[in-house]
Design a protein around this motif. Structure first.
Motif, PDB file in Angstrom:
ATOM      1  N   ARG A 155       7.144  -6.444  -3.218  1.00 19.97           N
ATOM      2  CA  ARG A 155       5.829  -6.106  -2.673  1.00 19.97           C
ATOM      3  C   ARG A 155       5.429  -4.690  -3.058  1.00 19.97           C
ATOM      4  O   ARG A 155       4.315  -4.434  -3.502  1.00 19.97           O
ATOM      5  CB  ARG A 155       5.840  -6.245  -1.146  1.00 19.97           C
ATOM      6  N   VAL A 156       6.367  -3.766  -2.880  1.00 21.91           N
ATOM      7  CA  VAL A 156       6.097  -2.370  -3.246  1.00 21.91           C
ATOM      8  C   VAL A 156       5.849  -2.257  -4.744  1.00 21.91           C
ATOM      9  O   VAL A 156       4.947  -1.538  -5.188  1.00 21.91           O
ATOM     10  CB  VAL A 156       7.281  -1.470  -2.820  1.00 21.91           C
ATOM     11  N   GLY A 157       6.648  -2.978  -5.534  1.00 25.44           N
ATOM     12  CA  GLY A 157       6.466  -2.964  -6.985  1.00 25.44           C
ATOM     13  C   GLY A 157       5.103  -3.487  -7.386  1.00 25.44           C
ATOM     14  O   GLY A 157       4.460  -2.940  -8.290  1.00 25.44           O
ATOM     15  N   ALA A 158       4.631  -4.526  -6.710  1.00 31.13           N
ATOM     16  CA  ALA A 158       3.306  -5.083  -7.001  1.00 31.13           C
ATOM     17  C   ALA A 158       2.214  -4.068  -6.710  1.00 31.13           C
ATOM     18  O   ALA A 158       1.241  -3.936  -7.466  1.00 31.13           O
ATOM     19  CB  ALA A 158       3.086  -6.351  -6.176  1.00 31.13           C
ATOM     20  N   GLY A 159       2.379  -3.331  -5.606  1.00 33.33           N
ATOM     21  CA  GLY A 159       1.409  -2.293  -5.275  1.00 33.33           C
ATOM     22  C   GLY A 159       1.369  -1.190  -6.319  1.00 33.33           C
ATOM     23  O   GLY A 159       0.302  -0.697  -6.695  1.00 33.33           O
ATOM     24  N   GLY A 160       2.562  -0.803  -6.808  1.00 30.68           N
ATOM     25  CA  GLY A 160       2.629   0.229  -7.843  1.00 30.68           C
ATOM     26  C   GLY A 160       2.004  -0.225  -9.146  1.00 30.68           C
ATOM     27  O   GLY A 160       1.266   0.535  -9.794  1.00 30.68           O
ATOM     28  N   PHE A 219       0.799  -1.222   0.000  1.00 32.10           N
ATOM     29  CA  PHE A 219       0.000   0.000   0.000  1.00 32.10           C
ATOM     30  C   PHE A 219       0.839   1.282   0.000  1.00 32.10           C
ATOM     31  O   PHE A 219       0.278   2.375  -0.131  1.00 32.10           O
ATOM     32  CB  PHE A 219      -0.931   0.016   1.221  1.00 32.10           C
ATOM     33  N   LEU A 220       2.147   1.169   0.137  1.00 30.29           N
ATOM     34  CA  LEU A 220       2.999   2.354   0.195  1.00 30.29           C
ATOM     35  C   LEU A 220       2.903   3.238  -1.055  1.00 30.29           C
ATOM     36  O   LEU A 220       2.810   4.463  -0.940  1.00 30.29           O
ATOM     37  CB  LEU A 220       4.456   1.958   0.442  1.00 30.29           C
ATOM     38  N   PRO A 221       2.932   2.667  -2.278  1.00 33.92           N
ATOM     39  CA  PRO A 221       2.818   3.532  -3.460  1.00 33.92           C
ATOM     40  C   PRO A 221       1.527   4.341  -3.480  1.00 33.92           C
ATOM     41  O   PRO A 221       1.540   5.529  -3.824  1.00 33.92           O
ATOM     42  CB  PRO A 221       2.857   2.527  -4.626  1.00 33.92           C
ATOM     43  N   VAL A 222       0.420   3.725  -3.085  1.00 30.39           N
ATOM     44  CA  VAL A 222      -0.873   4.421  -3.054  1.00 30.39           C
ATOM     45  C   VAL A 222      -0.842   5.552  -2.040  1.00 30.39           C
ATOM     46  O   VAL A 222      -1.303   6.657  -2.304  1.00 30.39           O
ATOM     47  CB  VAL A 222      -2.011   3.435  -2.706  1.00 30.39           C
ATOM     48  N   PHE A 223      -0.277   5.259  -0.867  1.00 29.55           N
ATOM     49  CA  PHE A 223      -0.223   6.265   0.202  1.00 29.55           C
ATOM     50  C   PHE A 223       0.618   7.465  -0.197  1.00 29.55           C
ATOM     51  O   PHE A 223       0.180   8.616  -0.089  1.00 29.55           O
ATOM     52  CB  PHE A 223       0.335   5.620   1.476  1.00 29.55           C
ATOM     53  N   PHE A 224       1.844   7.214  -0.676  1.00 26.88           N
ATOM     54  CA  PHE A 224       2.759   8.309  -0.978  1.00 26.88           C
ATOM     55  C   PHE A 224       2.434   9.035  -2.283  1.00 26.88           C
ATOM     56  O   PHE A 224       2.968  10.115  -2.528  1.00 26.88           O
ATOM     57  CB  PHE A 224       4.199   7.793  -1.004  1.00 26.88           C
ATOM     58  N   ASP A 225       1.589   8.447  -3.094  1.00 26.47           N
ATOM     59  CA  ASP A 225       1.174   9.133  -4.323  1.00 26.47           C
ATOM     60  C   ASP A 225      -0.098   9.944  -4.119  1.00 26.47           C
ATOM     61  O   ASP A 225      -0.618  10.520  -5.064  1.00 26.47           O
ATOM     62  CB  ASP A 225       0.949   8.102  -5.442  1.00 26.47           C
ATOM     63  N   GLY A 226      -0.585   9.957  -2.886  1.00 23.16           N
ATOM     64  CA  GLY A 226      -1.797  10.725  -2.591  1.00 23.16           C
ATOM     65  C   GLY A 226      -3.059  10.069  -3.099  1.00 23.16           C
ATOM     66  O   GLY A 226      -4.084  10.730  -3.275  1.00 23.16           O
ATOM     67  N   GLN A 227      -3.026   8.744  -3.344  1.00 21.35           N
ATOM     68  CA  GLN A 227      -4.171   8.035  -3.904  1.00 21.35           C
ATOM     69  C   GLN A 227      -4.916   7.178  -2.875  1.00 21.35           C
ATOM     70  O   GLN A 227      -5.716   6.325  -3.236  1.00 21.35           O
ATOM     71  CB  GLN A 227      -3.698   7.117  -5.044  1.00 21.35           C
ATOM     72  N   LEU A 228      -4.642   7.429  -1.593  1.00 26.11           N
ATOM     73  CA  LEU A 228      -5.231   6.599  -0.550  1.00 26.11           C
ATOM     74  C   LEU A 228      -6.760   6.698  -0.527  1.00 26.11           C
ATOM     75  O   LEU A 228      -7.436   5.760  -0.107  1.00 26.11           O
ATOM     76  CB  LEU A 228      -4.671   6.993   0.820  1.00 26.11           C
ATOM     77  N   LEU A 229      -7.286   7.804  -0.990  1.00 32.85           N
ATOM     78  CA  LEU A 229      -8.734   7.990  -1.012  1.00 32.85           C
ATOM     79  C   LEU A 229      -9.341   7.587  -2.359  1.00 32.85           C
ATOM     80  O   LEU A 229     -10.547   7.729  -2.567  1.00 32.85           O
ATOM     81  CB  LEU A 229      -9.077   9.461  -0.698  1.00 32.85           C
TER      82      LEU A 229
END
Length: 292
Positions: A147-152, A20-30
């Motif tokens: 894992r981070v790559g998969a999230g991205g 979930f880190l890419p979503v969080f840091f890209d401002g896409q959590l919402l």
């Protein structure tokens, strides 16, 4: 069912939160769509990881029986047969691939290939690669980067070099701290529970985790002061979050060197209130900076 649940090690699924880190840091959590895509990958990665844990416990059953803690695992203790464990292993991996095939939409084949690579790498790790000093720890760190790559990939987010570097360094730090715990156990009991434990010693491990911890703090400060990151997140105050990173790293060093309890990073995460507060504070401050 209790022993099957223990064999799957669901508490280890917390490692997959890196997805979930890419979503969080890209401002896409919402962004509900991006979030659901990551939830799908989280489920797939978790079942794949459980399948690997099954294989690991089958392959290491003889060594686990000699370990003071691992002897309580379902296979080592005789609660679950190896035949049953193999069946559970196959079922878990099949569920993982099925989740991606039916729910990952346009990225299903890419994600299936990535998790399959992760799976094969870890099977090779269980069989042979964990016997090689340093390489064993680097493989663990690469697993977190995947894992981070998969999230991205799932969320369609481009990954900056910073998130890859920080993920790799943090995973490396945790893995070396865990190896140090094995060395302490070996020196206290004279029994080696890993074939490569003899190639490590306390002085070497202390230097390693100190060096990696220092690099983590420096790299994070460089990240917070990077012009690209400041422009991307539209804030010059990201450096403030470094306070929680520094406190968290120092606390983990204390747990590792003073308390001698770094054998399971997952247990530390789930039980250590100080580290939990550092993580919550870090995430909360970042949430304010990015979203508010």
């Amino acid at each position: 069912m209790k022993h099957i649940f223990k064999l799957l090690r669901p508490e280890q699924w917390t490692k997959n939160l890196f997805i979930f880190l890419p979503v969080f840091f890209d401002g896409q959590l919402l962004n509900v769509s991006a979030l659901l895509s990551c939830v799908t990958v989280f489920a797939a990665f978790s079942f794949a990881a459980s399948s690997i844990y099954c294989f690991n416990d089958i392959y290491d059953v003889k060594a686990d029986k000699l370990h003071p803690e691992k002897c309580k695992r379902p296979i080592a203790s005789g609660k679950i047969s190896e035949k049953t464990a193999y069946a559970i292993m196959v079922i878990c991996f099949s569920i993982s691939m099925s989740i991606l095939f039916f729910f990952a939409k346009n990225t299903n084949y890419t994600l299936m290939a990535l998790i399959s690579f992760y799976y094969i790498m870890n099977i090779a790790y269980c069989i042979k690669l964990k016997q090689f000093v340093i390489i064993d720890v680097f493989i663990i760190a690469v697993g977190f980067v995947l894992r981070v790559g998969a999230g991205g990939i799932a969320a369609g987010i481009w990954l900056s070099e910073w998130i890859i570097i920080m993920t790799f360094l943090l995973a490396l730090f945790l893995a070396f701290a865990k190896r140090r715990d094995d060395v302490v156990l070996y020196e206290n009991t004279g029994v080696s529970h890993r074939k490569n434990t003899g190639r490590y010693n306390l002085e070497f491990m202390n230097q390693l985790i100190t060096v990696v911890a220092t690099i983590i703090v420096i790299a994070y400060l460089m990240y917070t002061l990077s012009p690209d990151i400041i422009e991307r997140l539209k804030s010059r105050h990201i450096y403030v979050t470094a306070v929680f990173v520094l406190m968290g790293v120092i606390r983990y060093l204390q747990v590792t060197i003073v308390d001698l309890k770094s054998g399971s990073p997952t247990k530390i995460l789930l039980r250590d209130r100080f580290i939990q507060c550092c993580i919550v504070g870090w995430l909360g401050l970042f949430f304010i900076i990015i979203y508010l």
